[in-house]
Each structure stands twice: as C-alpha cells, then as structure tokens.
Design an enzyme around this catalytic site. Structure first.
Site, PDB file in Angstrom:
ATOM      1  N   HIS A 223      44.447  24.544 -10.087  1.00  0.00           N
ATOM      2  CA  HIS A 223      43.845  25.399  -9.258  1.00  0.00           C
ATOM      3  C   HIS A 223      42.242  25.792 -10.028  1.00  0.00           C
ATOM      4  O   HIS A 223      42.574  26.176 -11.224  1.00  0.00           O
ATOM      5  CB  HIS A 223      44.446  26.601  -8.673  1.00  0.00           C
TER       6      HIS A 223
ATOM      7  N   ASP B  89      40.299  28.339  -9.119  1.00  0.00           N
ATOM      8  CA  ASP B  89      40.174  29.761  -8.898  1.00  0.00           C
ATOM      9  C   ASP B  89      40.765  30.566 -10.129  1.00  0.00           C
ATOM     10  O   ASP B  89      41.848  29.901 -10.502  1.00  0.00           O
ATOM     11  CB  ASP B  89      40.296  30.232  -7.412  1.00  0.00           C
TER      12      ASP B  89
ATOM     13  N   ASP C  33      45.061  30.406 -17.274  1.00  0.00           N
ATOM     14  CA  ASP C  33      45.533  30.222 -16.013  1.00  0.00           C
ATOM     15  C   ASP C  33      44.277  30.258 -14.835  1.00  0.00           C
ATOM     16  O   ASP C  33      43.784  30.834 -14.638  1.00  0.00           O
ATOM     17  CB  ASP C  33      46.134  31.562 -15.365  1.00  0.00           C
TER      18      ASP C  33
ATOM     19  N   GLU D 103      44.719  29.438  -4.896  1.00  0.00           N
ATOM     20  CA  GLU D 103      46.087  29.615  -5.454  1.00  0.00           C
ATOM     21  C   GLU D 103      46.137  31.121  -5.773  1.00  0.00           C
ATOM     22  O   GLU D 103      47.200  31.838  -5.552  1.00  0.00           O
ATOM     23  CB  GLU D 103      46.361  28.724  -6.638  1.00  0.00           C
ATOM     24  N   GLU D 104      45.108  31.868  -6.181  1.00  0.00           N
ATOM     25  CA  GLU D 104      45.307  33.170  -6.837  1.00  0.00           C
ATOM     26  C   GLU D 104      45.352  34.012  -5.615  1.00  0.00           C
ATOM     27  O   GLU D 104      46.014  35.353  -5.721  1.00  0.00           O
ATOM     28  CB  GLU D 104      44.045  33.652  -7.586  1.00  0.00           C
TER      29      GLU D 104
ATOM     30  N   ASP E 276      49.741  24.395 -14.551  1.00  0.00           N
ATOM     31  CA  ASP E 276      49.693  25.876 -14.357  1.00  0.00           C
ATOM     32  C   ASP E 276      50.407  26.312 -15.767  1.00  0.00           C
ATOM     33  O   ASP E 276      51.364  25.718 -16.199  1.00  0.00           O
ATOM     34  CB  ASP E 276      50.273  26.424 -13.220  1.00  0.00           C
TER      35      ASP E 276
ATOM     36  N   HIS F   8      45.849  36.277 -16.425  1.00  0.00           N
ATOM     37  CA  HIS F   8      45.302  37.524 -15.745  1.00  0.00           C
ATOM     38  C   HIS F   8      44.787  39.045 -16.564  1.00  0.00           C
ATOM     39  O   HIS F   8      44.577  39.638 -15.830  1.00  0.00           O
ATOM     40  CB  HIS F   8      46.234  38.090 -14.547  1.00  0.00           C
TER      41      HIS F   8
END
Length: 427
Positions: free
Chosen positions: A91, A93, A124, A158-159, A182, A396
C-alpha cells in the site's frame, strides 16, 4: 535448487546499487500520502506507473476514490499457462502525522543516518514497495524474462480500511501466490482478522434535563433512561465477553488474549439541558484465523442482547448494531479478513530455503499481531504470505525508521524468490 551464476549476478547488482534502492525509498517518502486525510496518492501512483512502464510492464491504473488510484503492473510470463504466477502487493498510503509530533527530521524527507533510513512510511510500507520495484528493475536490467506472470500491486486505503487490494481482486487480478510486503521484520506471517462496529442505544422519547428525577426515583412516573448510562452496561458486557474469550479461545501463533474488544470511540447526548436520548459506541474486534467475522458478529450481538434483556428499559428498547464498512473515512467502518499460512506449502518451503541460503539463518514463521490487506487476497482464493521488512513497533511511530541492512537483505531474498517461484511449473 538455484541457478547460482544468475542469482549471484542479481544479488551482486543489489549490493552494488543499494544507494539507488535507498534513493527510491526517499523518492516514495517524499510524496506525502498520509491516510487520513487520504485522497492524496495520485502523484505517487503516477510515479510508480511511469517506473513500471519503463520496465516493460502492462500497467492498469484506476481510481478507487477520487485522487486515490490503484496501480497494477503486469510482467507477462513467456509460458504463463505452465509456470507459476506471483502477486507482489503493498500500500502506498501511510499513517497520519500530527503537528504535535516531535520528529528529528521532517517526516516526508527521508534521511539516512547510522545504518537506518528514517521518515514516515519507511517501515509501513514504502520500504517494502521500493524493494518490490527495485527487484523488478534488477530483473529488467539483466533482460530476464520470467516464464510465469509477475504482478505488482500498489494499492490505496490500507491505513483506513479502504481495501484497495479488494478492488484489485474484484477487478480480476489473481495468481498462484501473493506476497504482501508489509511490516513483518522479515518473518513469514499470517494474521488474525479485524472488524469494527457501531452499537447504538436510542430512546424513542426525548426528555428535558429537569425531568431526570422522574426517571430515576420512586414515584417519578416516567419510564425513560439516559442512553449514555445504558451504554455503560453494554460496555461492561463487552468487557465480560472479552475476558471470556481470553479464557476459552486460543489460536496457534498468538499469545493468549489477542482476541480483544476495544471500545474505541463513544458519542452521545445533545447538550446538558437534555437527557441523552442516543449513544453510539464504535468498537474494534480482533479475532482468530479459524473464526469468521460473521461468527464473531453473531456472538457479540447475542451476548449484548442478553445483557439488554436483563435491563427493564433496554428489554423494550434493545440496542442496534452496524458492522464493518468500506472506509474509516467514508462510512466509519472496516473489515480485515484473517488468513493462515501453510508451513508445508511449496511457497513457504521455498522462501525458507532461500532465506537460509542467503543468510545462514532460519526464517521464523508466526502470526502478525496487526492486520494487513493480505486477508482480502486470501479471501479471493489466493494463497498469501505476509513477508516484508521493518519492525511493527516502528510502524506509525514518531521518527519511523527501517534498518538499511534489513531492507537490502529483504530485497535480495525477494528477488531470488521471484526468480525461483516464476520458474516453477504449475502443480
């Protein structure tokens, strides 16, 4: 097992050109794609589209949401009917960045220092995306044409549970195997599932704050309730169910009690001059791979309706439920299906052999404590592995970082796997 002369040349190329790999990560990070707010990935995806077109890929790009397109790049195999195909999925994003966060360097200007690359999304999962792209470019640099199809997916959403990957599956993209690059710290992983839901307590009558005495004291004469206070009983019921699950349920690869019920967000009432006539609770449920979200939803509803029946007011005004959704932004809901890995499968055995051959270490197999889009690929009938660089604790995080050595080694392992897998005949 390996055509060593070819593989050795490919791996030497990665080592020799690792600065190019790092520069690619920096380029991807420089496109700010935080989600939320989302709707900001078009420029990054256009860069990836152009990158893949230069490698000779057939590229499909479509909007999942406005300004949030998916990109799928296909390198058609020379004998695709006979040889195995592979999806590489990731992903574009990244997690949101709050103005109050204290970053050592600007989050969207990835920096290299003391063996790590730092910036929002490096773990990530723009590091994983860069590894996929660089592996494809390395094959192209050596003019290697794979017998089986190689399909690269750069997806959105995805987030925030918007499942760009699900859109790829619905568009018809499939393969004999999918690797989601991921965050897994280069462990081969499956995952549990997640579903969010809204629980609503609503009164058919709205009462003035001045009538509260009539609702709660003897002789008051009014049969009513505060929706907020009734929700407190339901939250207590959720906690009891969560503890019951922790005692009675388990799944290989998970520590006890990973199947949690999180009361994540609550809203209710109008203002202090009214008795709260409505209260909504947003919950997140983690469940095990051998369970389905349909089963979990039924279990939660059944338990809470029993709690409600024990309350005189809720017996007549039971809570209502709304589950899942397609976006944490659009409809405030999400689903991430679970998936398991078959340790005896050709894919896992091959990946283990390659990792050991290149590193001298056994690769671990485990279950992720978070969720990814891999569940959508598995639900579409595609055997799926979560296998990517980066530590979960860095994802994150403020000052998110990825060890360069891990990224380079991951790229080499992935590159070798692509070559070997797409040279295997279909079963």
């Amino acid at each position: 097992m390996f055509k060593l002369s070819v593989i050795e040349e490919l791996l030497a190329h990665v080592d020799k050109n690792k600065e190019e790999l790092l520069a690619l990560v920096q380029t991807l990070v420089a496109y700010p794609t935080p989600s939320p707010p989302a709707r900001n990935t078009a420029d990054a995806q256009q860069y990836i589209r152009t990158y893949c077109e230069k490698l000779g890929c057939n590229v499909d790009m479509w909007d999942v949401y406005p300004n949030d397109p998916n990109v799928v790049a296909v390198l058609k195999g020379t004998y695709s009917e006979s040889y195995r195909s592979l999806i590489l999925n990731g992903h574009i994003d990244v997690a949101a960045v709050d103005e109050s966060e204290e970053w050592k360097t600007p989050p969207f200007e990835a920096t290299v220092n003391q063996g790590v690359i730092r910036g929002r999304g490096v773990a990530d999962m723009k590091g994983g995306l860069a590894a996929c792209l660089f592996a494809m470019k390395t094959l192209h640099a050596f003019n290697i044409q794979l017998p089986g199809d190689l399909i690269f997916q750069s997806v959105v959403g995805e987030e925030v549970g918007e499942a760009g990957t699900k859109s790829c599956c619905e568009r018809g993209y499939t393969a004999d195997l999918a690797i989601v690059s991921d965050t897994s710290h280069c462990e081969i992983q499956g995952q549990g599932g997640v579903i969010t839901g809204w629980i609503t307590v609503k009164s058919p009558v709205t009462f003035h704050d001045g009538t509260r005495r009539n609702l709660i004291h003897a002789g008051g004469g009014e049969f009513g309730a505060s929706a907020i206070e009734k929700m407190m009983k339901l939250i207590q019921g959720l906690q009891e169910l969560e503890r019951h699950w922790a005692v009675t349920k388990s799944s290989p690869g998970f520590p006890p009690g990973m199947n949690t019920i999180n009361p994540a967000f609550i809203e209710g009432g109008r203002h202090p001059a009214f008795i709260a006539d409505e209260c909504k609770l947003w919950i997140t449920i983690h469940y095990y791979p051998h369970e389905s979200y349909e089963e979990i939803v039924r279990e939660v509803e059944e338990h809470l309706l029993h709690v409600a029946k024990a309350d005189p007011w809720m017996r007549e005004h039971p809570p209502s439920f709304s589950w899942g959704g397609t976006s944490m932004i659009e409809d405030k809901g999400e689903i991430f299906p679970a998936f398991q890995i078959d340790e005896q499968s050709d894919a896992v055995q091959l990946l283990k052999k390659i990792h050991y051959h290149l590193t001298g270490e056994e690769v671990k197999t485990s279950m992720s404590q978070t969720v990814t889009d891999g569940g959508w690929l598995a639900e579409a009938g595609i055997p799926t592995l979560l296998f990517g660089p980066g530590k979960l604790e860095d994802a994150h995080s403020v000052n998110e970082e990825l060890e360069i050595a891990e990224l380079v080694q991951y790229t080499k392992t992935l590159l070798t796997f692509i070559y070997e897998w797409c040279h295997l005949r279909k079963a």
